[in-house]
Each structure stands twice: as structure tokens, then as C-alpha cells.
Design a protein around this motif. Sequence first.
Motif, PDB file in Angstrom:
ATOM      1  N   VAL A  63      42.280  36.196  23.699  1.00  0.00           N
ATOM      2  CA  VAL A  63      42.241  36.357  25.151  1.00  0.00           C
ATOM      3  C   VAL A  63      41.315  35.287  25.703  1.00  0.00           C
ATOM      4  O   VAL A  63      40.125  35.256  25.369  1.00  0.00           O
ATOM      5  N   ARG A  84      41.894  30.945  27.278  1.00  0.00           N
ATOM      6  CA  ARG A  84      42.512  29.700  26.779  1.00  0.00           C
ATOM      7  C   ARG A  84      41.695  28.476  27.176  1.00  0.00           C
ATOM      8  O   ARG A  84      42.232  27.396  27.405  1.00  0.00           O
ATOM      9  N   HIS A 107      45.797  35.047  28.912  1.00  0.00           N
ATOM     10  CA  HIS A 107      44.905  34.377  29.863  1.00  0.00           C
ATOM     11  C   HIS A 107      45.020  35.053  31.225  1.00  0.00           C
ATOM     12  O   HIS A 107      45.647  36.107  31.346  1.00  0.00           O
ATOM     13  N   ILE A 154      34.252  38.332  31.111  1.00  0.00           N
ATOM     14  CA  ILE A 154      34.292  39.489  32.016  1.00  0.00           C
ATOM     15  C   ILE A 154      33.827  40.715  31.215  1.00  0.00           C
ATOM     16  O   ILE A 154      34.560  41.202  30.341  1.00  0.00           O
ATOM     17  N   LEU A 194      36.052  43.944  29.783  1.00  0.00           N
ATOM     18  CA  LEU A 194      37.487  43.751  30.055  1.00  0.00           C
ATOM     19  C   LEU A 194      38.354  44.473  29.018  1.00  0.00           C
ATOM     20  O   LEU A 194      39.384  45.048  29.335  1.00  0.00           O
TER      21      LEU A 194
HETATM   22  P1  ADP Z   1      34.819  30.356  28.230  1.00  0.00           P
HETATM   23  O1  ADP Z   1      33.914  29.201  28.408  1.00  0.00           O
HETATM   24  O2  ADP Z   1      34.124  31.616  27.796  1.00  0.00           O
HETATM   25  O3  ADP Z   1      35.997  30.084  27.379  1.00  0.00           O
HETATM   26  P2  ADP Z   1      36.134  29.967  30.820  1.00  0.00           P
HETATM   27  O4  ADP Z   1      35.578  30.455  32.118  1.00  0.00           O
HETATM   28  O5  ADP Z   1      36.201  28.516  30.563  1.00  0.00           O
HETATM   29  O6  ADP Z   1      35.319  30.759  29.681  1.00  0.00           O
HETATM   30  O7  ADP Z   1      37.579  30.545  30.616  1.00  0.00           O
HETATM   31  C1  ADP Z   1      37.860  31.864  30.819  1.00  0.00           C
HETATM   32  C2  ADP Z   1      39.208  32.159  30.225  1.00  0.00           C
HETATM   33  O8  ADP Z   1      39.464  33.551  30.408  1.00  0.00           O
HETATM   34  C3  ADP Z   1      40.363  31.417  30.899  1.00  0.00           C
HETATM   35  O9  ADP Z   1      41.189  30.876  29.907  1.00  0.00           O
HETATM   36  C4  ADP Z   1      41.124  32.508  31.677  1.00  0.00           C
HETATM   37  O10 ADP Z   1      42.505  32.280  31.687  1.00  0.00           O
HETATM   38  C5  ADP Z   1      40.773  33.766  30.892  1.00  0.00           C
HETATM   39  N1  ADP Z   1      40.774  34.948  31.770  1.00  0.00           N
HETATM   40  C6  ADP Z   1      40.101  35.115  32.922  1.00  0.00           C
HETATM   41  N2  ADP Z   1      40.358  36.331  33.454  1.00  0.00           N
HETATM   42  C7  ADP Z   1      41.204  36.953  32.612  1.00  0.00           C
HETATM   43  C8  ADP Z   1      41.840  38.228  32.600  1.00  0.00           C
HETATM   44  N3  ADP Z   1      41.628  39.116  33.548  1.00  0.00           N
HETATM   45  N4  ADP Z   1      42.655  38.520  31.564  1.00  0.00           N
HETATM   46  C9  ADP Z   1      42.857  37.622  30.574  1.00  0.00           C
HETATM   47  N5  ADP Z   1      42.282  36.418  30.517  1.00  0.00           N
HETATM   48  C10 ADP Z   1      41.474  36.068  31.532  1.00  0.00           C
END
Ligand code: ADP
Length: 297
Positions: free
Chosen positions: A163, A165, A188, A210, A213
Motif C-alpha cells: 500500500v 507507490r 495507492h 496515515i 489506515l
Molecule cells: P512515503 O514517503 O511514506 O512513501 P508519500 O507521501 O510519498 O509517502 O506517498 C504516500 C503514498 O501513499 C502514495 O503512493 C499514495 O498513493 C498512498 N496513499 C495515500 N493515501 C492512501 C489511501 N487512502 N489508500 C491507499 N494508499 C494511499
Amino acid sequence: MTRSLGGAELATSIRHDASVAAAALTDLGIRPRLAVVLATDDESTAWYVRSIAAAAKRTGILCDIVDLGASATTGQIHGTLVELGHDPDVHGIILQTPLPDGTDLDALREAINPAKDVDGANPVSLGRLVARLPAFAPATAQAVIELLDHHGISPHGRTAAVVGRSTVVGSPVAHLLVQRNATVTVCHRHTTDLAAGTRDADILVVAVGIPGLITADHVADGAVVIDVGTTATADGRLLGDVDAAGVDRRAGALTPVPGGVGPVTTALLIAHTVDAAATQHAQTRSDSVLAGFRSGV
Ligand code: ADP
């Protein structure tokens, strides 16, 4: 009973091996040196950077924190990265995020010398990783795989869901799992039914940011759950993306936050820096031998 997949023991062992290699290099006159570039007032980032510096010190490598301040521009950060890239005494470079609003993170990642890119941030490193060529993997993504290995969990032939990307965690983890012969689903922010993507996975890796989640509804009975999320609260706690109390008993194994992926990530950054110093040293030596050969000395 859910098994806790702690990272402290593995982190200690990675740091131990790195300290032995660092001591050998130091005896040769090369003191591995890591530079961490940051440009933020964010307290949880400052905490993370201090933990890297403390781990570096314990391992016997040098660590410079290059704090450019929260109003640094793309040009200033770029100039610093290029300078560090050319500095023969610096072996590893980390560009710490978040950066000030408006800075061009993509351009800055490309300014990190790939030979010193110990957190796999330059797209060259990511491209080589996907192409299965030698490269530094992003430390967090590698930490997930090393933690599985350490606890005797093989991804081979299993289903995995990732979860998130992002280029620093979710995407490289998904590639590394495929390289370990898992069948991988990537979810994602646009995934309409998250639970449908995750609830059949043998291995679930969550890197979103989050807190809470992932609940019991997202997790298969007996699944291995790796929680990469770390969100700092105002009162100084660190929260994972997984609702640990809810997932407890349903999951077969779960990483704690803090104390799971985090310490392994920090240890790997140090280990990568020592590797980079050794490679750069070998390179310099062979270059000088070659230079001598060419000039007929
Ligand atoms: P990190 O640096 O921890 O990887 P980012 O902020 O760069 O965090 O990326 C967050 C990722 O989480 C993104 O790929 C986004 O698509 C994914 N994401 C955000 N909200 C959700 C959600 N509600 N459900 C699934 N994936 C999510």
C-alpha cells in the motif's frame, strides 16, 4: 498470538558488520563520511536526522548534518549537492525530505552523485534497481526485505500487497518483492476498494503515512504485516499506518512502530555509506594505478 517482528537485533548486527568494515577502512586512511542535507524546521525530521548521526557515531563513521534552513532555494540545495558529490572526503549523501515548498525535488534527486546515493534517491539508482543491476536501494525498501529475511519469512511464491507507490518506499518495495518471486499487488490513493487489494495477501507492506489506515478488515488471517508508516504526533509519539490493536490476533506477525523497520533503515544507511567509501577507495586506487600505467611510471 501475533508475532512481533522487531528490528533492533538486525539493526545491531548490520551496524556491527559496518563498524568492522569502517575500522578497516580507517586503518587505510579512509574515514567513511556521510552528509545529510536538510532544509526544514520539521521536528520529526530533525529527530530522524539526529538518530542517523548517533548511529553513525556509534559505528565509527563521520556524519555531517548540512542544514540549509527552511527557506533554502532549489539553487542553493542543488549547489550543495553538487559540491558534496565532488568532495573526495564525502562518501554518502542523503537529501532529507520534506523540502521547502516550491523546491524542485526531482531536479535535486538527479543532482545526487549516484556513487554516493546511499538512500537510492537518484532515478539512476531506482532504474538500476528495477533493471536488477548493482545499485543502492532506498534504505527503507531494503529494510523491509532484510527484516523478512531476518525473521525467516520468504516471499517466494507468496502473494504480497504493497500500500503506497512512492518512489522511495512503495514502488521499490514492490519491485524487490517481485525479485524475491512474490506475486505483488500495489494499492495507492486511487484504489477504490483498498481491503479488496489487501485482504488476501500473505505479506502486507504499508507505506502511506496515515495512522491507523489498515484495520483488521484489511488483513488476512495469519498474514505478515510490515508497517513502514511513521507519523510523529505533537506529544512526541510515533504512529504507524496499521491499527496495531485491531490487527493484533488477526495477523500472524506484525512489525512494531517504533522499533521495526526504522532502526533497520538507519543501520542500512550507515552500511551503505561504508560500502560506498570502500568502492570509491578501490576506484581511486585502480584509477591511480591506471594513471601510472598510462603515463609509463
Ligand atoms: P512515503 O514517503 O511514506 O512513501 P508519500 O507521501 O510519498 O509517502 O506517498 C504516500 C503514498 O501513499 C502514495 O503512493 C499514495 O498513493 C498512498 N496513499 C495515500 N493515501 C492512501 C489511501 N487512502 N489508500 C491507499 N494508499 C494511499
